[in-house]
Design an enzyme around this catalytic site. Structure first.
Site, short mmCIF file in Angstrom:
data_model
loop_
_atom_site.label_atom_id
_atom_site.label_comp_id
_atom_site.label_asym_id
_atom_site.label_seq_id
_atom_site.Cartn_x
_atom_site.Cartn_y
_atom_site.Cartn_z
N HIS A 122 10.69 6.76 5.38
CA HIS A 122 10.19 5.45 5.78
C HIS A 122 8.88 5.20 5.06
O HIS A 122 8.36 6.05 4.35
CB HIS A 122 10.01 5.37 7.29
CG HIS A 122 11.30 5.20 8.04
ND1 HIS A 122 12.06 4.05 7.95
CD2 HIS A 122 11.98 6.04 8.86
CE1 HIS A 122 13.15 4.19 8.69
NE2 HIS A 122 13.12 5.38 9.26
N ASP A 152 6.88 -0.74 2.34
CA ASP A 152 8.05 -1.61 2.52
C ASP A 152 7.89 -2.96 1.84
O ASP A 152 8.79 -3.42 1.14
CB ASP A 152 8.29 -1.85 4.02
CG ASP A 152 8.99 -0.69 4.70
OD1 ASP A 152 9.37 0.27 4.00
OD2 ASP A 152 9.14 -0.73 5.93
#
Length: 376
Positions: A122, A152
């Protein structure tokens, strides 16, 4: 708009790919999102203006639908780990063979090669491997992830969108598409290029949280005010620093002792509310601003004057497309699709007859509208 006429096929994912697709849609591209079947929960909050088709990618007839979509597309964006698209029969080689102009964007955490290319991760993992996480945090405390903005969205979705636009421009000259290996480790590292290239400057050289720009300096930090809110201070240059001193009414520099200067400034800012300090510094080049929450940001006079935030169909505010182009500005759609909302519409555009569509639905190859009680 700038990307009018560009058709994008987006495979549903979380955060980076939806953001990349939203950027392209905001600036005029048509974006078709391919959603999963059987209980998928619609958690995509970056889908404004996109269309949704639900297709079972585990069935050959579902893959055939996707191949037809890609045959007439300009861009494909996929979020899967290395090898997934190949196993589905949707490799870059096979799709580019039938559509040589296709821009095939692969947005992953670690990229298409290297020891970590097939590993899960992540945002926090990607910026850790990129070296950036080690630099974020206060002195004496552990590294702090800046939510999931850096990996992200900045290093992932935004850098991928840049790669797509670059590839579209190159295609206008060569007529050929190409594969984009976008990943959040390299994307976030690239966003942080200045941190590598500025290491010889005197603003660095100390441990985390002790440098000029990482909360180590008293004149580049946040301070709590009397009402429990905060102000941000960024008075680095002498001309701005003098306005800061003038505003608080006393010199707190403490002859270079940063810790003592911070203690002094902390006690000073605690004597007034955030809005009182905001009013006091209003109209000055002190580089002192209120720390606004997201609801307050919407109604700030500067943001309201520029219409930085717009209302969506649910009467909530969200940022308008940026940057602002003078001739071909972006325009945010107000609605987001339900899962499978446009399945039949898209299939009809591909030439499927009603009887064929009904058969595909009966067989579970496609679905319409939202799937209730779904699960991730």
């Amino acid at each position: 708009m700038a990307l009018k006429g560009i058709r994008v096929i987006e495979f549903a994912g979380l955060a980076p790919v939806p953001f990349c697709g939203m950027i392209l849609k905001d600036f005029g591209a048509e974006v078709i999102r391919i959603d999963k079947v059987k209980g998928a929960l619609n958690v995509d909050r970056l889908a404004r203006g996109k269309r949704s088709i639900v297709v079972d990618l585990k069935r050959q007839r579902g893959i055939e639908i996707v191949r037809k979509l890609c045959a007439n597309a300009d861009v494909l964006i996929e979020p899967y780990r290395k090898g997934v698209m190949e196993r589905l029969g949707l490799s870059p080689e096979s799709l580019l063979a039938s559509n040589p102009g296709l821009i095939y964007a692969r947005l992953t955490g670690f990229g298409q090669s290297g020891p970590y290319s097939e590993r899960a991760g992540h945002d926090i993992n990607y910026i850790a491997i990129a070296g950036l996480l080690s630099m974020i945090g206060r002195s004496g405390d552990k590294p702090i992830a800046p939510i999931n903005l850096l990996g992200d969205f900045a290093g992932g979705g935004l850098v991928c969108a840049l790669g797509i636009v670059l590839s579209l421009y190159e295609r206008s000259k060569s007529g050929l598409g190409q594969v984009i290996d976008a990943n959040m480790v390299e994307g976030s590292a690239y966003v942080g290029s200045w941190l590598w290239m500025s290491r010889d400057l005197p603003i660095w050289g100390k441990e985390r949280g002790k440098n000029l720009l990482d909360t180590g300096a008293h004149n580049y930090d946040t301070y709590e005010t009397k009402d429990g809110k905060y102000v941000a201070v960024g008075a680095l240059e002498p001309q701005f620093y003098s306005k800061l001193i003038e505003g608080v009414g006393q010199d707190f520099s403490m002859d270079g002792d940063e810790d003592e200067a911070k203690k002094k400034l902390t006690s000073i800012f605690a004597t007034k509310t955030r809005d009182e300090w905001t009013a006091l510094f209003e109209g000055t080049d002190s580089c002192v601003t209120p720390v606004l929450d997201i609801d307050e940001a919407v109604i700030h006079p500067h943001n309201r004057a520029r219409e930085t935030f717009i209302r969506n169909s649910k009467d909530n505010f969200e940022p308008r497309p940026a940057p602002l182009l003078t001739r071909t500005p972006g325009k945010a759609a107000s609605d987001s699709p339900t899962l499978g909302q446009h399945t039949e519409e898209i299939l009809r555009e591909l030439g499927y007859k009603r009887v064929e569509i009904t058969q595909l639905q009966t067989e579970g190859v496609i679905e319409f509208d939202d799937v209730p009680n779904g699960k991730l």
